[in-house]
Design an enzyme around this catalytic site. Structure first.
Site, PDB file in Angstrom:
ATOM      1  N   ILE A 147     -20.410  -5.968  60.207  1.00  0.00           N
ATOM      2  CA  ILE A 147     -21.270  -6.469  59.134  1.00  0.00           C
ATOM      3  C   ILE A 147     -20.396  -7.129  58.085  1.00  0.00           C
ATOM      4  CG2 ILE A 147     -21.220  -4.190  58.044  1.00  0.00           C
ATOM      5  CD1 ILE A 147     -23.961  -4.777  56.849  1.00  0.00           C
ATOM      6  N   GLU A 187     -20.931   1.211  64.579  1.00  0.00           N
ATOM      7  CA  GLU A 187     -19.832   1.445  65.515  1.00  0.00           C
ATOM      8  C   GLU A 187     -18.623   2.014  64.790  1.00  0.00           C
ATOM      9  OE1 GLU A 187     -16.907  -1.456  68.048  1.00  0.00           O
ATOM     10  OE2 GLU A 187     -19.068  -1.759  68.316  1.00  0.00           O
ATOM     11  N   GLN A 247     -21.146 -11.437  47.397  1.00  0.00           N
ATOM     12  CA  GLN A 247     -21.021  -9.983  47.324  1.00  0.00           C
ATOM     13  C   GLN A 247     -21.420  -9.463  45.945  1.00  0.00           C
ATOM     14  OE1 GLN A 247     -17.052  -9.099  48.683  1.00  0.00           O
ATOM     15  NE2 GLN A 247     -17.442  -9.890  50.746  1.00  0.00           N
TER      16      GLN A 247
END
Length: 359
Positions: free
Chosen positions: A164, A200, A171
């Site tokens: 991601i 993950e 941001q």
């Protein structure tokens, strides 16, 4: 491929090895963080400025070739793939790496400039990519890709996300939480209720911090809203004064639940629920009386083994307020499109109530 959301990532040190020093994305110029594996015959080992198309991520070291491409880019008007979510000007588009191979490869190469842990660049056919897009209501023909997440089509570890990234200029706007929320929603709908997962592993340092906060808010919302109607939830979390002070005190409602129960309800792994509970700092040791009468342990959860602990909704609400957490999930079911769009049956199962709140 490690999950990474560098929402608060510091700028790289001068000793960081990078083959590209800066990128031009549309009309934005910003510094890279890490080295990517762009073909050396197209991008030299010491490129100061790389021009990247903000619509398809095609790259060039030649400013004139870049300008010519942007006038003809086939994705100028719309991202590839299909729209799966839309809310407040933001949308998420799903594209198949097999059907949009070149796009996915270019996106992966660009993302590596800002991700320390990423290993898949060219073998993209086994992944879905979810683009986070913003469209200015005042200019609906112009859109910006702000970031993305990827996920394996078939994950043996039940991962709901592979990597991601929110691009550096976008941001610090809570957009990483939006992408994480969408990934959990989609995973909850496409899998059996008994099969839950997460990002993950291993997570990067910033990935751990970002997910820890996301999990804390997810568990806090569940503890606050569980068993209450939308209009009564916040009021119920705050102790009310008795209208008859002289009457007997009414004992607060109690409920026994396990970490596994919370995990199933939130779509989170047990280990992630425990991480969230510890991060919230709301777990209190149960008194001996509550240990003997587990049915009266208020909001009690097992934070490890068979131990009984107590969690008070008032304490969770205090945490939520101090961290400026929106009471309602910013990812709305009604914002999903196509195969993920809510049905009449979904609305009935949710009691016909719509969640609202700011993200």
């Amino acid at each position: 491929m490690a999950a990474d959301d560098p929402a608060t990532r510091a700028q790289p040190s001068s000793t960081t090895e990078r083959n590209v020093k800066h990128v031009v994305l549309g009309d934005l110029l910003f510094q890279t963080w890490y080295q990517s594996i762009y073909p050396e015959d197209l991008v030299s080992k010491d490129t100061d400025r790389l021009y990247v198309c903000r619509w398809c991520f095609r790259y060039s070291c030649d400013e004139h070739a870049y300008a010519k491409h942007t006038r003809l880019c086939p994705h100028r008007k719309s991202p590839p793939g299909v729209k799966v979510y839309e809310q407040g000007g933001y949308s998420v588009w799903e594209l198949d790496g097999e059907h949009h191979k070149l796009y996915a490869q270019n996106l992966s190469l660009f993302a590596k400039l800002f991700l320390d842990h990423k290993s898949v660049f060219f073998d993209v056919v086994s992944f879905f990519y979810y683009l986070l897009v913003f469209t200015d209501p005042a200019d609906p023909d112009s859109y910006h890709v702000l970031g993305f997440f990827s996920k394996e089509k078939l994950s043996w570890d039940a991962n709901n996300l592979a990597c991601i990234l929110v691009f550096p200029p976008y941001q610090h706007k809570q957009l990483g939480k939006l992408l994480m929320g969408v990934s959990y929603k989609i995973s909850a709908w496409e899998r059996d209720s008994g099969l839950i997962g997460g990002p993950e592993r291993p997570l990067s340092e910033m990935g751990r911090k970002s997910y820890a906060r996301f999990w804390e808010e997810r568990v806090a919302r569940h503890l606050l809203l569980h068993g209450w109607k939308a209009e009564d939830a916040e009021e119920a979390a705050v102790p009310q004064k008795s209208k008859s002070p002289k009457g007997p005190k009414k004992r607060p409602a109690h409920e026994l639940m396990t970490v596994q129960d919370i995990g199933l309800a939130t779509g989170m792994l047990t280990e992630d629920v425990i991480t969230a509970l510890r991060g919230l700092g709301v777990v209190q040791p149960a008194t001996p009386a509550k240990k003997r009468k587990s049915k009266d342990s208020s909001g009690a959860t097992s934070a490890g083994g068979d131990s009984i602990v107590t969690i008070r909704k008032t304490t969770v609400l205090e945490w939520a307020k101090s961290h400026h957490m929106a009471l309602w999930d910013p990812v709305k079911d009604e914002g999903f499109h196509g195969k993920w769009a809510p049905t009449d049956l979904d609305e009935e199962s949710n009691g016909g109530s719509n969640e609202s709140g700011d993200g």
